[in-house]
Design a protein around this motif. Structure first.
Motif, short mmCIF file in Angstrom:
data_model
loop_
_atom_site.label_atom_id
_atom_site.label_comp_id
_atom_site.label_asym_id
_atom_site.label_seq_id
_atom_site.Cartn_x
_atom_site.Cartn_y
_atom_site.Cartn_z
N ASN A 67 14.06 41.96 -42.76
CA ASN A 67 15.14 41.42 -43.50
C ASN A 67 15.50 39.89 -43.54
O ASN A 67 15.65 39.35 -42.97
CB ASN A 67 15.84 41.94 -42.43
CG ASN A 67 15.96 43.36 -42.16
OD1 ASN A 67 15.93 44.31 -43.23
ND2 ASN A 67 15.53 43.74 -40.86
N PRO A 68 14.27 39.83 -44.53
CA PRO A 68 15.22 38.25 -45.32
C PRO A 68 16.26 38.29 -45.82
O PRO A 68 17.09 39.09 -45.79
CB PRO A 68 13.93 37.72 -46.68
CG PRO A 68 13.60 39.27 -47.10
CD PRO A 68 13.06 40.43 -45.45
N VAL B 10 21.94 47.64 -40.82
CA VAL B 10 20.76 47.87 -41.73
C VAL B 10 19.86 48.60 -41.16
O VAL B 10 19.70 49.15 -40.49
CB VAL B 10 19.76 46.27 -41.10
CG1 VAL B 10 18.43 46.06 -42.26
CG2 VAL B 10 21.08 44.77 -41.69
N VAL C 272 22.09 41.54 -50.86
CA VAL C 272 22.73 42.34 -51.59
C VAL C 272 22.98 43.96 -50.97
O VAL C 272 22.24 44.53 -51.31
CB VAL C 272 21.15 42.25 -52.48
CG1 VAL C 272 20.96 40.98 -53.83
CG2 VAL C 272 20.13 42.67 -52.29
N LEU C 273 23.03 43.41 -49.78
CA LEU C 273 22.23 44.56 -48.64
C LEU C 273 24.38 45.93 -48.76
O LEU C 273 24.94 44.78 -49.26
CB LEU C 273 22.86 44.71 -47.35
CG LEU C 273 22.44 46.12 -46.78
CD1 LEU C 273 21.30 47.16 -46.33
CD2 LEU C 273 22.93 45.10 -45.06
N ASP C 274 24.20 46.99 -49.30
CA ASP C 274 24.87 47.20 -49.34
C ASP C 274 25.12 49.19 -48.66
O ASP C 274 24.92 49.36 -48.22
CB ASP C 274 25.01 48.18 -50.92
CG ASP C 274 26.07 48.53 -51.50
OD1 ASP C 274 27.36 48.73 -50.77
OD2 ASP C 274 26.83 48.64 -52.81
N GLU D 79 17.58 37.07 -48.20
CA GLU D 79 17.77 38.23 -49.76
C GLU D 79 17.81 39.10 -50.26
O GLU D 79 19.05 39.39 -50.19
CB GLU D 79 16.61 36.64 -51.16
CG GLU D 79 16.33 35.47 -51.04
CD GLU D 79 15.47 35.19 -49.89
OE1 GLU D 79 15.84 33.83 -49.34
OE2 GLU D 79 14.84 36.28 -48.48
N ARG D 80 17.45 39.64 -49.23
CA ARG D 80 17.71 41.69 -48.73
C ARG D 80 18.40 41.16 -48.74
O ARG D 80 19.68 42.49 -48.95
CB ARG D 80 16.48 41.85 -48.35
CG ARG D 80 16.32 43.55 -48.50
CD ARG D 80 15.56 44.01 -47.33
NE ARG D 80 14.16 43.73 -47.95
CZ ARG D 80 13.34 43.23 -47.29
NH1 ARG D 80 12.65 44.93 -45.68
NH2 ARG D 80 11.73 43.59 -47.89
N LEU D 81 19.24 40.37 -47.47
CA LEU D 81 20.68 41.24 -46.36
C LEU D 81 21.81 40.90 -47.23
O LEU D 81 22.58 41.40 -47.17
CB LEU D 81 20.33 40.70 -45.57
CG LEU D 81 19.45 40.76 -44.15
CD1 LEU D 81 19.66 39.90 -42.69
CD2 LEU D 81 19.48 42.40 -44.20
N GLU E 20 20.02 29.84 -45.33
CA GLU E 20 18.83 29.93 -46.65
C GLU E 20 18.70 28.37 -46.43
O GLU E 20 19.09 27.36 -45.38
CB GLU E 20 19.33 30.20 -47.30
CG GLU E 20 19.51 31.83 -47.97
CD GLU E 20 19.69 31.53 -49.23
OE1 GLU E 20 19.03 32.55 -50.09
OE2 GLU E 20 21.24 31.49 -50.26
#
Length: 318
Positions: A41-42, A27, A48-50, A44-46, A191
């Motif tokens: 780091n919500p 991250v 789609v982490l790439d 939802e953001r993690l 979630e």
């Protein structure tokens, strides 16, 4: 969807990453506390982490709860553990709360140091909950809004020196020796739709490969919502703080029945505790140097898998 996070050391630098299939996606950013990581780091953001991935064996685990967070614990919070602790669950009508020193927090694969002065070292697998937001006034937390307060879950092992904790009536001291609080390896961020699974997690602890504790969180007496409501009327809580929710039955500790306790109360203080210590001497379940303790918490569908703690008991360095 739950996201599993690892706090780790790689190439000399502490980092955070999302772990899946044995590999870590780092991250971006530096976060010096669990609170800082959660706030930035919500889930939802993690999701789609790439980016480039690191094999998990290439890193060194760190605790996902940093030592600058509070470490709050519940005691005797499973019915059968109450009974084995000498309590009558139909009489005890209060939520037992205590704290551990944050200096006892260590990574999940750390050695557990048995102090020379401690004779009766015990294990306690627990579900740890990590807070999502500050609580600075009295609030009503319910199962319906619990997702607003809980960021995620971790494994905690509440190692305890029973000969300090019980005869000296020192929960804090008996449970706060350095290394007595392994946390992790994974912080599972949740979630809203994941929260109900907190009631169906399976906790398993083994010593030298033999199962000592095995239960589900359905057996919790005081649940997270009720406990956070109570705590909010007492103290401030902060993002990233850790609440350890109690341990199931199966500990090494042996406590006399309520009837025997009433009889012991009539004895001189020194004699009462002499008999207590003699009872513990007869319990081979207490940990010895060289013992290997493993702890695991998973949901039935394995969408929540907090990893496996692996601790070897070692003697105190001279």
């Amino acid at each position: 969807m739950a996201v599993h996070v690892l706090h780790y050391l790689h190439q000399g630098r502490p980092q955070w990453g999302v772990i899946a299939d044995g590999a870590i996606t780092p991250v971006p950013g530096e976060f010096r506390s669990t609170a800082g990581f959660i706030e930035a780091n919500p889930v939802e953001r993690l999701l789609v982490l790439d980016g480039p991935r690191i094999p998990e064996p290439d890193v060194q685990w760190l605790s996902p709860v940093t030592a600058n967070q509070q470490f709050i614990c519940q005691g005797a919070n499973y019915r059968q553990h109450m009974i084995e602790s000498g309590m009558d669950p139909d009489v005890k009508k209060f939520n037992m709360i205590f704290t551990k020193a944050t200096s006892c927090i260590v990574p999940a694969n750390s050695h557990v140091v048995k102090p020379d002065a401690v004779r009766f070292l015990d294990y306690e697998i627990e579900l740890g909950l990590v807070l999502k937001r500050d609580i600075t006034s009295r609030e009503t937390v319910t199962d319906e809004n619990l997702h607003e307060y809980i960021a995620g879950a971790v494994i905690v092992n509440d190692y305890s020196a029973r000969d300090i904790q019980i005869p000296q009536m020192q929960f804090y001291k008996g449970k706060s020796y350095r290394t007595f609080g392994p946390v992790g390896p994974y912080l599972c961020l949740l979630e809203k739709h994941d929260i109900p699974k907190l009631k169906e997690l399976v906790l398993t602890l083994t010593v030298n490969g033999t199962v000592r504790q095995n239960d589900t969180t359905a057996g919790l007496v005081y649940g997270p919502a009720e406990t956070l409501t109570e705590l909010s009327g007492v103290q401030n809580l902060h993002t990233g703080d850790l609440l350890a929710t109690g341990t199931p039955s199966g500990c090494a500790l042996s406590i006399p029945s309520p009837l025997k306790q009433r009889a012991a109360a009539m004895l001189p203080e020194a004699e009462k505790w002499r008999l207590f210590l003699k009872m513990q001497e007869e319990r081979p379940q207490y940990l010895q140097v060289g013992d290997v303790v493993e702890a695991q918490i998973v949901s039935h569908d394995r969408s929540i898998n907090l990893g496996v703690q692996h601790n070897v008991v070692v003697e105190e360095a001279a």
